[in-house]
Design a protein around this motif. Structure first.
Motif, PDB file in Angstrom:
ATOM      1  N   ALA A 111      27.395  16.621  36.063  1.00  0.00           N
ATOM      2  CA  ALA A 111      27.691  15.531  36.997  1.00  0.00           C
ATOM      3  C   ALA A 111      26.785  15.609  38.221  1.00  0.00           C
ATOM      4  O   ALA A 111      26.235  14.587  38.671  1.00  0.00           O
ATOM      5  N   TRP A 112      26.609  16.805  38.766  1.00  0.00           N
ATOM      6  CA  TRP A 112      25.717  16.970  39.911  1.00  0.00           C
ATOM      7  C   TRP A 112      24.261  16.748  39.516  1.00  0.00           C
ATOM      8  O   TRP A 112      23.470  16.215  40.292  1.00  0.00           O
ATOM      9  N   ALA A 113      23.904  17.130  38.306  1.00  0.00           N
ATOM     10  CA  ALA A 113      22.546  16.880  37.827  1.00  0.00           C
ATOM     11  C   ALA A 113      22.280  15.387  37.712  1.00  0.00           C
ATOM     12  O   ALA A 113      21.207  14.901  38.088  1.00  0.00           O
ATOM     13  N   THR A 114      23.270  14.626  37.231  1.00  0.00           N
ATOM     14  CA  THR A 114      23.126  13.172  37.133  1.00  0.00           C
ATOM     15  C   THR A 114      23.010  12.557  38.517  1.00  0.00           C
ATOM     16  O   THR A 114      22.185  11.653  38.738  1.00  0.00           O
ATOM     17  N   GLN A 115      23.810  13.028  39.459  1.00  0.00           N
ATOM     18  CA  GLN A 115      23.742  12.521  40.836  1.00  0.00           C
ATOM     19  C   GLN A 115      22.354  12.759  41.428  1.00  0.00           C
ATOM     20  O   GLN A 115      21.783  11.891  42.077  1.00  0.00           O
ATOM     21  N   LEU A 116      21.807  13.935  41.193  1.00  0.00           N
ATOM     22  CA  LEU A 116      20.482  14.259  41.718  1.00  0.00           C
ATOM     23  C   LEU A 116      19.395  13.451  41.015  1.00  0.00           C
ATOM     24  O   LEU A 116      18.415  13.043  41.649  1.00  0.00           O
ATOM     25  N   ARG A 117      19.561  13.172  39.722  1.00  0.00           N
ATOM     26  CA  ARG A 117      18.593  12.320  39.015  1.00  0.00           C
ATOM     27  C   ARG A 117      18.593  10.905  39.580  1.00  0.00           C
ATOM     28  O   ARG A 117      17.545  10.265  39.654  1.00  0.00           O
ATOM     29  N   LEU A 118      19.748  10.412  39.975  1.00  0.00           N
ATOM     30  CA  LEU A 118      19.836   9.077  40.571  1.00  0.00           C
ATOM     31  C   LEU A 118      19.144   9.028  41.935  1.00  0.00           C
ATOM     32  O   LEU A 118      18.628   7.983  42.332  1.00  0.00           O
ATOM     33  N   MET A 119      19.137  10.150  42.633  1.00  0.00           N
ATOM     34  CA  MET A 119      18.508  10.223  43.959  1.00  0.00           C
ATOM     35  C   MET A 119      17.057  10.697  43.890  1.00  0.00           C
ATOM     36  O   MET A 119      16.445  10.962  44.909  1.00  0.00           O
ATOM     37  N   ARG A 120      16.488  10.805  42.700  1.00  0.00           N
ATOM     38  CA  ARG A 120      15.160  11.389  42.506  1.00  0.00           C
ATOM     39  C   ARG A 120      14.086  10.735  43.374  1.00  0.00           C
ATOM     40  O   ARG A 120      13.278  11.406  44.007  1.00  0.00           O
ATOM     41  N   GLY A 121      14.065   9.427  43.463  1.00  0.00           N
ATOM     42  CA  GLY A 121      13.053   8.717  44.264  1.00  0.00           C
ATOM     43  C   GLY A 121      13.153   9.036  45.745  1.00  0.00           C
ATOM     44  O   GLY A 121      12.142   9.296  46.416  1.00  0.00           O
ATOM     45  N   THR A 122      14.369   9.033  46.255  1.00  0.00           N
ATOM     46  CA  THR A 122      14.589   9.331  47.672  1.00  0.00           C
ATOM     47  C   THR A 122      14.201  10.772  47.996  1.00  0.00           C
ATOM     48  O   THR A 122      13.554  11.035  49.012  1.00  0.00           O
ATOM     49  N   VAL A 123      14.590  11.688  47.133  1.00  0.00           N
ATOM     50  CA  VAL A 123      14.298  13.104  47.370  1.00  0.00           C
ATOM     51  C   VAL A 123      12.788  13.349  47.307  1.00  0.00           C
ATOM     52  O   VAL A 123      12.223  14.070  48.142  1.00  0.00           O
ATOM     53  N   THR A 124      12.118  12.723  46.334  1.00  0.00           N
ATOM     54  CA  THR A 124      10.665  12.891  46.219  1.00  0.00           C
ATOM     55  C   THR A 124       9.950  12.351  47.453  1.00  0.00           C
ATOM     56  O   THR A 124       9.020  12.972  47.970  1.00  0.00           O
ATOM     57  N   THR A 125      10.383  11.204  47.947  1.00  0.00           N
ATOM     58  CA  THR A 125       9.782  10.624  49.151  1.00  0.00           C
ATOM     59  C   THR A 125      10.004  11.515  50.370  1.00  0.00           C
ATOM     60  O   THR A 125       9.084  11.742  51.159  1.00  0.00           O
ATOM     61  N   THR A 126      11.200  12.044  50.514  1.00  0.00           N
ATOM     62  CA  THR A 126      11.509  12.932  51.638  1.00  0.00           C
ATOM     63  C   THR A 126      10.652  14.196  51.592  1.00  0.00           C
ATOM     64  O   THR A 126      10.109  14.625  52.618  1.00  0.00           O
ATOM     65  N   ILE A 127      10.506  14.769  50.415  1.00  0.00           N
ATOM     66  CA  ILE A 127       9.686  15.980  50.279  1.00  0.00           C
ATOM     67  C   ILE A 127       8.229  15.670  50.594  1.00  0.00           C
ATOM     68  O   ILE A 127       7.551  16.453  51.272  1.00  0.00           O
ATOM     69  N   ALA A 128       7.732  14.528  50.122  1.00  0.00           N
ATOM     70  CA  ALA A 128       6.328  14.167  50.376  1.00  0.00           C
ATOM     71  C   ALA A 128       6.065  13.947  51.866  1.00  0.00           C
ATOM     72  O   ALA A 128       4.977  14.257  52.359  1.00  0.00           O
ATOM     73  N   GLN A 129       7.056  13.424  52.592  1.00  0.00           N
ATOM     74  CA  GLN A 129       6.886  13.193  54.031  1.00  0.00           C
ATOM     75  C   GLN A 129       6.985  14.485  54.832  1.00  0.00           C
ATOM     76  O   GLN A 129       6.183  14.731  55.723  1.00  0.00           O
ATOM     77  N   ARG A 130       7.978  15.314  54.531  1.00  0.00           N
ATOM     78  CA  ARG A 130       8.220  16.512  55.330  1.00  0.00           C
ATOM     79  C   ARG A 130       7.351  17.706  54.933  1.00  0.00           C
ATOM     80  O   ARG A 130       6.975  18.510  55.775  1.00  0.00           O
ATOM     81  N   TYR A 131       7.065  17.841  53.638  1.00  0.00           N
ATOM     82  CA  TYR A 131       6.330  19.009  53.131  1.00  0.00           C
ATOM     83  C   TYR A 131       5.169  18.559  52.244  1.00  0.00           C
ATOM     84  O   TYR A 131       5.166  18.818  51.034  1.00  0.00           O
ATOM     85  N   PRO A 132       4.179  17.883  52.819  1.00  0.00           N
ATOM     86  CA  PRO A 132       3.076  17.387  51.972  1.00  0.00           C
ATOM     87  C   PRO A 132       2.232  18.506  51.373  1.00  0.00           C
ATOM     88  O   PRO A 132       1.650  18.342  50.301  1.00  0.00           O
ATOM     89  N   ALA A 133       2.165  19.653  52.023  1.00  0.00           N
ATOM     90  CA  ALA A 133       1.344  20.755  51.509  1.00  0.00           C
ATOM     91  C   ALA A 133       2.005  21.493  50.351  1.00  0.00           C
ATOM     92  O   ALA A 133       1.367  22.324  49.708  1.00  0.00           O
ATOM     93  N   ALA A 134       3.280  21.201  50.063  1.00  0.00           N
ATOM     94  CA  ALA A 134       3.980  21.897  48.985  1.00  0.00           C
ATOM     95  C   ALA A 134       3.476  21.484  47.608  1.00  0.00           C
ATOM     96  O   ALA A 134       3.628  22.229  46.642  1.00  0.00           O
ATOM     97  N   GLY A 135       2.888  20.308  47.510  1.00  0.00           N
ATOM     98  CA  GLY A 135       2.320  19.866  46.235  1.00  0.00           C
ATOM     99  C   GLY A 135       3.345  19.376  45.237  1.00  0.00           C
ATOM    100  O   GLY A 135       3.111  19.452  44.035  1.00  0.00           O
ATOM    101  N   VAL A 136       4.475  18.851  45.705  1.00  0.00           N
ATOM    102  CA  VAL A 136       5.511  18.342  44.808  1.00  0.00           C
ATOM    103  C   VAL A 136       5.202  16.884  44.491  1.00  0.00           C
ATOM    104  O   VAL A 136       5.143  16.040  45.381  1.00  0.00           O
ATOM    105  N   GLU A 137       5.012  16.592  43.193  1.00  0.00           N
ATOM    106  CA  GLU A 137       4.728  15.226  42.762  1.00  0.00           C
ATOM    107  C   GLU A 137       5.896  14.603  42.012  1.00  0.00           C
ATOM    108  O   GLU A 137       6.054  13.391  42.000  1.00  0.00           O
ATOM    109  N   SER A 138       6.702  15.439  41.357  1.00  0.00           N
ATOM    110  CA  SER A 138       7.848  14.936  40.604  1.00  0.00           C
ATOM    111  C   SER A 138       8.972  15.964  40.651  1.00  0.00           C
ATOM    112  O   SER A 138       8.789  17.086  41.129  1.00  0.00           O
ATOM    113  N   ILE A 139      10.132  15.553  40.117  1.00  0.00           N
ATOM    114  CA  ILE A 139      11.309  16.426  40.132  1.00  0.00           C
ATOM    115  C   ILE A 139      11.878  16.488  38.717  1.00  0.00           C
ATOM    116  O   ILE A 139      12.021  15.464  38.043  1.00  0.00           O
TER     117      ILE A 139
END
Length: 166
Positions: A111-139
């Motif tokens: 259930a929590w995995a499904t919730q996080l999959r639904l938020m995948r776009g938001t989480v990816t955008t947040t990571i790209a803005q706050r931690y661009p040097a981390a190199g995260v492109e997908s989740i």
């Protein structure tokens, strides 16, 4: 009777004053400019580029020079995970690793995995803005591991304990 004046005495006096007070040709403004132009700027204390720098600037330059920016950004992402996804979701999910630009996240339940999959776009955008040097492109999100029947003390060859199910 006073001693007669000798022509070598003024030159000796001049040489003495020159040794004591320095060369007068090096005391003027133009002389200082000529002397500064002839010197290596790196050897001049407090010259251009030699101003004192802040500790944050020095550490930032050092981490960039040693290639530590990506590992440090990744560790900051893992530490700040609750601020990225929220406190409640962070209690039930854990970032595991980053492989080939994909952040792997393990959740407590499907259930929590499904919730996080639904938020995948938001989480990816947040990571790209706050931690661009981390190199995260997908989740990649995975649920809990299911128990395996293949290993352990009571494992058997073939279909194993499922033979008795019916």
């Amino acid at each position: 009777m006073p001693k007669p004046w000798k022509p070598a005495e003024p030159s000796r006096v001049y040489q003495h004053f020159k040794a004591v007070f320095g060369d007068p040709s090096k005391r003027g403004i133009d002389a200082r400019r000529r002397r500064a132009a002839g010197q290596d700027p790196d050897s001049v204390p407090y010259g251009r580029g030699r101003e004192p720098a802040g500790l944050g600037d020095v550490m930032g330059a050092l981490t960039a020079e040693l290639g530590w920016t990506e590992p440090l950004a990744r560790s900051e992402l893992f530490v700040d995970w609750p601020s990225v996804v929220g406190e409640e979701l962070a209690k039930h999910s854990t970032p595991v690793t980053i492989e080939d630009g994909a952040l792997v996240i393990r959740c407590d339940s499907t259930a929590w995995a499904t919730q996080l999959r639904l938020m995948r776009g938001t989480v990816t955008t947040t990571i790209a803005q706050r931690y661009p040097a981390a190199g995260v492109e997908s989740i990649r999100v995975s649920g809990p591991d299911a128990p395996t029947w293949k290993r352990g003390l009571r494992s058997v060859q073939g279909r194993g304990p499922r033979d008795t199910y019916g």
